[in-house]
Design a protein around this motif. Sequence first.
Motif, PDB file in Angstrom:
ATOM      1  N   ASP A 166       0.819  -1.210   0.000  1.00  0.00           N
ATOM      2  CA  ASP A 166       0.000   0.000   0.000  1.00  0.00           C
ATOM      3  C   ASP A 166       0.858   1.267   0.000  1.00  0.00           C
ATOM      4  OD1 ASP A 166      -2.398  -1.371  -0.044  1.00  0.00           O
ATOM      5  OD2 ASP A 166      -2.666  -1.334   2.139  1.00  0.00           O
ATOM      6  N   ARG A 167       1.994   1.213   0.666  1.00  0.00           N
ATOM      7  CA  ARG A 167       2.894   2.383   0.722  1.00  0.00           C
ATOM      8  C   ARG A 167       3.877   2.421  -0.448  1.00  0.00           C
ATOM      9  NH1 ARG A 167       6.149   2.501   5.976  1.00  0.00           N
ATOM     10  NH2 ARG A 167       6.975   4.371   4.953  1.00  0.00           N
ATOM     11  N   CYS A 168       3.994   1.312  -1.147  1.00  0.00           N
ATOM     12  CA  CYS A 168       4.947   1.240  -2.255  1.00  0.00           C
ATOM     13  C   CYS A 168       4.523   2.173  -3.394  1.00  0.00           C
ATOM     14  CB  CYS A 168       5.046  -0.194  -2.769  1.00  0.00           C
ATOM     15  SG  CYS A 168       6.120  -0.396  -4.225  1.00  0.00           S
ATOM     16  N   GLN A 169       5.443   2.989  -3.854  1.00  0.00           N
ATOM     17  CA  GLN A 169       5.180   3.820  -5.022  1.00  0.00           C
ATOM     18  C   GLN A 169       5.984   3.354  -6.238  1.00  0.00           C
ATOM     19  OE1 GLN A 169       5.279   8.045  -4.394  1.00  0.00           O
ATOM     20  NE2 GLN A 169       4.075   7.945  -2.507  1.00  0.00           N
ATOM     21  N   ILE A 193       2.510  -7.502 -11.862  1.00  0.00           N
ATOM     22  CA  ILE A 193       1.673  -6.533 -12.578  1.00  0.00           C
ATOM     23  C   ILE A 193       0.300  -6.438 -11.913  1.00  0.00           C
ATOM     24  CG2 ILE A 193       0.478  -6.087 -14.758  1.00  0.00           C
ATOM     25  CD1 ILE A 193       2.969  -7.325 -16.157  1.00  0.00           C
ATOM     26  N   HIS A 194      -0.261  -7.579 -11.538  1.00  0.00           N
ATOM     27  CA  HIS A 194      -1.557  -7.564 -10.849  1.00  0.00           C
ATOM     28  C   HIS A 194      -1.438  -6.878  -9.483  1.00  0.00           C
ATOM     29  CE1 HIS A 194      -3.465  -9.844 -13.939  1.00  0.00           C
ATOM     30  NE2 HIS A 194      -2.834 -10.975 -13.697  1.00  0.00           N
ATOM     31  N   LEU A 195      -0.318  -7.081  -8.788  1.00  0.00           N
ATOM     32  CA  LEU A 195      -0.093  -6.393  -7.516  1.00  0.00           C
ATOM     33  C   LEU A 195      -0.012  -4.884  -7.719  1.00  0.00           C
ATOM     34  CD1 LEU A 195       2.508  -8.620  -5.611  1.00  0.00           C
ATOM     35  CD2 LEU A 195       0.281  -7.869  -4.734  1.00  0.00           C
ATOM     36  N   ALA A 196       0.652  -4.461  -8.785  1.00  0.00           N
ATOM     37  CA  ALA A 196       0.754  -3.029  -9.072  1.00  0.00           C
ATOM     38  C   ALA A 196      -0.629  -2.429  -9.319  1.00  0.00           C
ATOM     39  CB  ALA A 196       1.657  -2.801 -10.279  1.00  0.00           C
ATOM     40  N   ASP A 197      -1.485  -3.171 -10.000  1.00  0.00           N
ATOM     41  CA  ASP A 197      -2.853  -2.710 -10.208  1.00  0.00           C
ATOM     42  C   ASP A 197      -3.602  -2.580  -8.884  1.00  0.00           C
ATOM     43  OD1 ASP A 197      -2.533  -2.626 -12.943  1.00  0.00           O
ATOM     44  OD2 ASP A 197      -3.458  -4.574 -13.300  1.00  0.00           O
ATOM     45  N   ALA A 198      -3.460  -3.599  -8.052  1.00  0.00           N
ATOM     46  CA  ALA A 198      -4.226  -3.638  -6.808  1.00  0.00           C
ATOM     47  C   ALA A 198      -3.778  -2.572  -5.815  1.00  0.00           C
ATOM     48  CB  ALA A 198      -4.111  -5.029  -6.174  1.00  0.00           C
ATOM     49  N   HIS A 199      -2.489  -2.229  -5.834  1.00  0.00           N
ATOM     50  CA  HIS A 199      -1.954  -1.315  -4.819  1.00  0.00           C
ATOM     51  C   HIS A 199      -1.448  -0.001  -5.417  1.00  0.00           C
ATOM     52  CE1 HIS A 199      -2.124  -4.357  -1.586  1.00  0.00           C
ATOM     53  NE2 HIS A 199      -1.816  -5.222  -2.550  1.00  0.00           N
ATOM     54  N   ARG A 237       1.387   1.324 -15.719  1.00  0.00           N
ATOM     55  CA  ARG A 237       2.214   1.199 -14.513  1.00  0.00           C
ATOM     56  C   ARG A 237       3.525   0.449 -14.742  1.00  0.00           C
ATOM     57  NH1 ARG A 237      -2.996   0.265 -12.415  1.00  0.00           N
ATOM     58  NH2 ARG A 237      -3.718   1.953 -11.049  1.00  0.00           N
ATOM     59  N   CYS A 238       3.883   0.186 -15.974  1.00  0.00           N
ATOM     60  CA  CYS A 238       5.069  -0.628 -16.252  1.00  0.00           C
ATOM     61  C   CYS A 238       6.072   0.141 -17.107  1.00  0.00           C
ATOM     62  CB  CYS A 238       4.678  -1.918 -16.971  1.00  0.00           C
ATOM     63  SG  CYS A 238       3.702  -3.045 -15.946  1.00  0.00           S
ATOM     64  N   LEU A 239       7.332   0.145 -16.647  1.00  0.00           N
ATOM     65  CA  LEU A 239       8.428   0.776 -17.368  1.00  0.00           C
ATOM     66  C   LEU A 239       9.612  -0.178 -17.401  1.00  0.00           C
ATOM     67  CD1 LEU A 239       8.305   4.353 -15.778  1.00  0.00           C
ATOM     68  CD2 LEU A 239       7.466   3.707 -18.059  1.00  0.00           C
ATOM     69  N   ALA A 240      10.199  -0.362 -18.570  1.00  0.00           N
ATOM     70  CA  ALA A 240      11.373  -1.222 -18.722  1.00  0.00           C
ATOM     71  C   ALA A 240      12.555  -0.373 -19.175  1.00  0.00           C
ATOM     72  CB  ALA A 240      11.109  -2.328 -19.740  1.00  0.00           C
ATOM     73  N   PHE A 241      13.711  -0.650 -18.588  1.00  0.00           N
ATOM     74  CA  PHE A 241      14.927   0.122 -18.846  1.00  0.00           C
ATOM     75  C   PHE A 241      15.966  -0.774 -19.515  1.00  0.00           C
ATOM     76  CE2 PHE A 241      12.585   2.150 -15.564  1.00  0.00           C
ATOM     77  CZ  PHE A 241      12.900   3.502 -15.589  1.00  0.00           C
ATOM     78  N   HIS A 242      16.532  -0.279 -20.617  1.00  0.00           N
ATOM     79  CA  HIS A 242      17.531  -1.042 -21.369  1.00  0.00           C
ATOM     80  C   HIS A 242      18.704  -0.140 -21.729  1.00  0.00           C
ATOM     81  CE1 HIS A 242      15.542  -4.952 -22.143  1.00  0.00           C
ATOM     82  NE2 HIS A 242      14.462  -4.239 -21.844  1.00  0.00           N
ATOM     83  N   SER A 243      19.822  -0.787 -22.048  1.00  0.00           N
ATOM     84  CA  SER A 243      21.060  -0.058 -22.288  1.00  0.00           C
ATOM     85  C   SER A 243      21.898  -0.764 -23.342  1.00  0.00           C
ATOM     86  CB  SER A 243      21.848   0.032 -20.975  1.00  0.00           C
ATOM     87  OG  SER A 243      23.163   0.478 -21.183  1.00  0.00           O
TER      88      SER A 243
END
Length: 398
Positions: A166-169, A193-199, A237-243
């Motif tokens: 709940d506190r996770c941003q 991903i489902h957790l990110a939706d729920a919280h 709510r999803c971001l992917a980082f590549h290099s």
Amino acid sequence: MNPNLNQLHPYPFEKLTRLNQGITPPASLPLISLSIGEPKHPAPQFVLDALTRELAGAAVYPTTRGLPQLRSAIASWANNRFNLASAPLDPEANILPVTGTREALFAIVQALVDRTASPLVVCPNPFYQIYEGAALLAGAEPHYLACRDELDGQPDYDAVPGEIWDRCQVLFLCSPGNPNGAVASLAQLQKLIHLADAHDFVIAADECYSEIYPPAGTPPVGLLEACASLGRNDYNRCLAFHSLSKRSNLPGLRSGFVAGDAGLLSQFLRYRTYQGCAMPVHHQHASIAAWGDETHVQQNRAAYQAKFDAVVPILQEVLDVKAPQAGFYLWPRTPGSDEAFAQDLLQHCGVAVLPGRYLSRDIAGDNPGAGRVRMAMVAPLEECVEAAKRIRDFLRSQ
């Protein structure tokens, strides 16, 4: 001064320098460094040629969004690599070039965190120290999830209490993992991903080691691939980082990208316009060349695999160690203190490694990196084999 600066820990290599003060490696043995994860394979010549052809770009202010050709090249690569045909990335909305993942991973937290809401930034432990520093300087509290062998090197997400979520941003993922090389499964990513939706938190997936895996193996799954498998065409709510640093042996080019949620990227672009971190135009042209070629990446992959094939059997004679699922690190257990082991290897073998505790935090008296060292297989094959033989012979003599 920002008072949160006082919360920053010394960087692992600062600690290593202090640890090794007064230690003199054997004069008869050339020093072999396995401590820093800086790729040492040659940079692709065709990329360097593209860079020099476009040096006139140094006279032009680059735009923060980058060249359309670069965003298109990145989108084409990512759509193909992560099987995104059902939800292809839009170069105009879902892609933002960045000056290396380190810069972007730090900056995204500054842009995302609402410091008025008692925020948490959740990350694995051990971890890449940028995650922690970004959280502290954004006014958030880092929350660490231990990575254990019992779960194949992954955190136990099921054991995290609801009040933490709940506190996770921001939730940081690192797959393949640094330092343990662990790869998250598709099912695990879907669950997160489902957790990110729920919280209502954002997943920031650091995937900069995704292209270093056994040539005969399956490419590591990515966060955006997990989104597409769920029919989430908006990558919400999803971001992917590549290099290009690890994939293409171009750490000095400072070139990468972040891809995913168009709404988040629109605001991140706004932040970055003020931050002033646009990629130089000639670097962008070199990056276009790199993202458009896979042959050099396959060769790079094979070179790392040759090192693991040669080094791991030698070390297994004296250490509890195995090849990683992906990435270019070994993460062996040490016979006793990891700090003392690192000192012994430098003093007696002329081999530099990084104590695992420097990549982790003590939580309730437990440091999940203690009793291990990180060995970066970045030196030439002959040097990696020589280092392994020195370590084996030293431990046999004890």
